[in-house]
Design a protein around this motif. Structure first.
Motif, PDB file in Angstrom:
ATOM      1  N   ARG A  98     -10.753 -15.095  11.211  1.00  0.00           N
ATOM      2  CA  ARG A  98     -12.081 -15.194  11.815  1.00  0.00           C
ATOM      3  C   ARG A  98     -12.611 -16.621  11.764  1.00  0.00           C
ATOM      4  NH1 ARG A  98     -15.642 -11.277   8.499  1.00  0.00           N
ATOM      5  NH2 ARG A  98     -14.333 -12.235   6.887  1.00  0.00           N
ATOM      6  N   ASP A  99     -13.182 -17.029  12.893  1.00  0.00           N
ATOM      7  CA  ASP A  99     -13.839 -18.334  13.031  1.00  0.00           C
ATOM      8  C   ASP A  99     -12.891 -19.520  12.980  1.00  0.00           C
ATOM      9  OD1 ASP A  99     -16.399 -17.167  13.310  1.00  0.00           O
ATOM     10  OD2 ASP A  99     -16.591 -17.012  11.127  1.00  0.00           O
ATOM     11  N   GLN A 100     -11.599 -19.289  12.893  1.00  0.00           N
ATOM     12  CA  GLN A 100     -10.676 -20.414  12.982  1.00  0.00           C
ATOM     13  C   GLN A 100     -10.807 -21.097  14.341  1.00  0.00           C
ATOM     14  OE1 GLN A 100      -6.553 -20.396  11.996  1.00  0.00           O
ATOM     15  NE2 GLN A 100      -6.768 -18.983  10.271  1.00  0.00           N
ATOM     16  N   SER A 101     -10.678 -22.409  14.346  1.00  0.00           N
ATOM     17  CA  SER A 101     -10.598 -23.190  15.579  1.00  0.00           C
ATOM     18  C   SER A 101      -9.134 -23.329  15.948  1.00  0.00           C
ATOM     19  CB  SER A 101     -11.222 -24.566  15.362  1.00  0.00           C
ATOM     20  OG  SER A 101     -10.945 -25.426  16.450  1.00  0.00           O
ATOM     21  N   VAL A 102      -8.771 -22.811  17.120  1.00  0.00           N
ATOM     22  CA  VAL A 102      -7.361 -22.675  17.486  1.00  0.00           C
ATOM     23  C   VAL A 102      -7.092 -23.298  18.856  1.00  0.00           C
ATOM     24  CG1 VAL A 102      -5.495 -21.032  17.946  1.00  0.00           C
ATOM     25  CG2 VAL A 102      -7.191 -20.536  16.166  1.00  0.00           C
ATOM     26  N   ILE A 103      -5.987 -24.005  18.970  1.00  0.00           N
ATOM     27  CA  ILE A 103      -5.483 -24.508  20.247  1.00  0.00           C
ATOM     28  C   ILE A 103      -4.118 -23.893  20.503  1.00  0.00           C
ATOM     29  CG2 ILE A 103      -4.592 -26.554  21.458  1.00  0.00           C
ATOM     30  CD1 ILE A 103      -6.738 -28.193  20.003  1.00  0.00           C
ATOM     31  N   GLY A 125     -10.827 -12.715  15.843  1.00  0.00           N
ATOM     32  CA  GLY A 125     -12.104 -13.395  15.665  1.00  0.00           C
ATOM     33  C   GLY A 125     -12.038 -14.905  15.661  1.00  0.00           C
ATOM     34  N   ALA A 126     -10.879 -15.473  15.998  1.00  0.00           N
ATOM     35  CA  ALA A 126     -10.768 -16.930  16.083  1.00  0.00           C
ATOM     36  C   ALA A 126     -11.413 -17.432  17.372  1.00  0.00           C
ATOM     37  CB  ALA A 126      -9.303 -17.347  16.038  1.00  0.00           C
ATOM     38  N   ARG A 127     -11.715 -18.720  17.376  1.00  0.00           N
ATOM     39  CA  ARG A 127     -12.235 -19.393  18.569  1.00  0.00           C
ATOM     40  C   ARG A 127     -11.073 -20.162  19.182  1.00  0.00           C
ATOM     41  NH1 ARG A 127     -16.322 -23.045  15.782  1.00  0.00           N
ATOM     42  NH2 ARG A 127     -14.723 -22.853  14.157  1.00  0.00           N
ATOM     43  N   VAL A 128     -10.627 -19.698  20.331  1.00  0.00           N
ATOM     44  CA  VAL A 128      -9.366 -20.153  20.904  1.00  0.00           C
ATOM     45  C   VAL A 128      -9.596 -21.007  22.139  1.00  0.00           C
ATOM     46  CG1 VAL A 128      -7.157 -19.424  21.872  1.00  0.00           C
ATOM     47  CG2 VAL A 128      -8.225 -18.066  20.054  1.00  0.00           C
ATOM     48  N   CYS A 129      -8.907 -22.141  22.204  1.00  0.00           N
ATOM     49  CA  CYS A 129      -8.871 -22.957  23.413  1.00  0.00           C
ATOM     50  C   CYS A 129      -7.439 -23.010  23.935  1.00  0.00           C
ATOM     51  CB  CYS A 129      -9.394 -24.365  23.169  1.00  0.00           C
ATOM     52  SG  CYS A 129      -9.476 -25.359  24.690  1.00  0.00           S
ATOM     53  N   ILE A 130      -7.273 -22.645  25.183  1.00  0.00           N
ATOM     54  CA  ILE A 130      -5.977 -22.665  25.850  1.00  0.00           C
ATOM     55  C   ILE A 130      -5.806 -23.992  26.577  1.00  0.00           C
ATOM     56  CG2 ILE A 130      -4.658 -21.662  27.752  1.00  0.00           C
ATOM     57  CD1 ILE A 130      -6.044 -18.988  27.098  1.00  0.00           C
TER      58      ILE A 130
END
Length: 272
Positions: free
Chosen positions: A11-16, A36-41
């Motif tokens: 949860r809340d991890q910033s992910v690419i 629950g992570a925050r994901v950027c593709i």
């Protein structure tokens, strides 16, 4: 939260996720967003990014995207900075983008393929295969570390391939040496970065049904050649890789670094 939930809590991890608009990369984005992570593709396919964002968002996942070619170093640096600014840092990066660099020297039926013969491979085709399948991993890791090292923590997960461990005649020639080099790079980065709290691991998929090579594994003839290599009689679906992707990004994988984790239905055993 139960102990089991804590083990796999992202949860809340910033992910690419590079190459996250389809296939294995999309599976990474889906499982992290579901957790629950925050994901950027990151992807070169703008339409694919938009479609993936819509579909993941419809399930409640937090995802957005940046259209970028992983071979464009200045654009990649800028994209990483955008994510760090928006999320307040970067926790996990999946260096996943990859391409099929062209046909192998044999067809799936074992016939010689002139287009894949070494003397006929266009230099630009070789260069692009190395650029995307190897050099872009260097670029991705380099930019990830810029943001992770000051924080003293981070997870980098690189998509390699079982092609790194074998020679495969129906796959484009540059693919195997590129992926073999990726494995060495992952272990080298694990050695360098462990002191800074950064874990670096690789996932080595066998054959999976994705869009790579124009989605050729959806073709019955091509798929049969790979199914014959599997110990369980089938090739992978992207759903099969989600558990491993989650493990490596979560506390459950906190003692893993420098690992090359094979997920291939036993194909590598049969081929070797």
């Amino acid at each position: 939260m139960s102990r089991l939930e804590q083990m796999f809590d992202v949860r809340d991890q910033s992910v690419i996720v590079t190459g996250g608009a389809s296939g294995i990369g999309r599976a990474y984005a889906e499982i992290m967003a579901a957790g629950g992570a925050r994901v950027c593709i990151f992807d070169v396919d703008g339409e694919g990014i938009a479609r993936t964002i819509d579909e993941i968002s419809s399930t409640g996942g937090g995802v957005w995207g940046i259209e970028v070619d992983v071979a464009d170093r200045p654009a990649m640096a800028e994209a990483f900075d955008k994510v760090a600014d928006k999320h307040g840092g970067i926790d996990t990066v999946y260096a996943n983008a990859g391409i099929d660099p062209g046909p192998g020297f044999l067809t799936p039926l074992g016939e010689r393929n002139p287009d894949g013969a070494i003397e006929n491979i266009p230099d630009a085709q070789w260069d692009r295969g190395i650029e995307i399948n190897l050099t872009s991993v260097y670029t991705t890791v380099k930019n990830a570390v810029r943001h992770m090292k000051p924080r003293g923590a981070g997870k980098i997960i690189v998509t390699s391939s079982i092609a790194s461990e074998i020679n495969e005649s129906i796959v484009g020639t540059s693919y195997m040496p590129a992926k073999a080099a990726v494995n060495h790079f992952v272990r080298h980065m694990a050695m360098e970065l462990g002191a800074y709290g950064i874990r670096v691991n690789a996932i080595l998929p066998g054959p999976f049904i994705t869009n790579i090579a124009g989605g050729r594994l959806r073709n019955k003839e091509d798929r049969a050649a790979f199914e014959a290599q599997s110990l369980i009689g089938r090739i992978g679906d992207v759903e099969d890789i989600k558990g491993l992707a989650l493990l490596l990004a979560s506390p459950a994988g906190s003692y893993m670094t420098g690992s090359l984790v094979v997920i291939d239905g036993g194909s590598l055993i049969r081929m070797t």
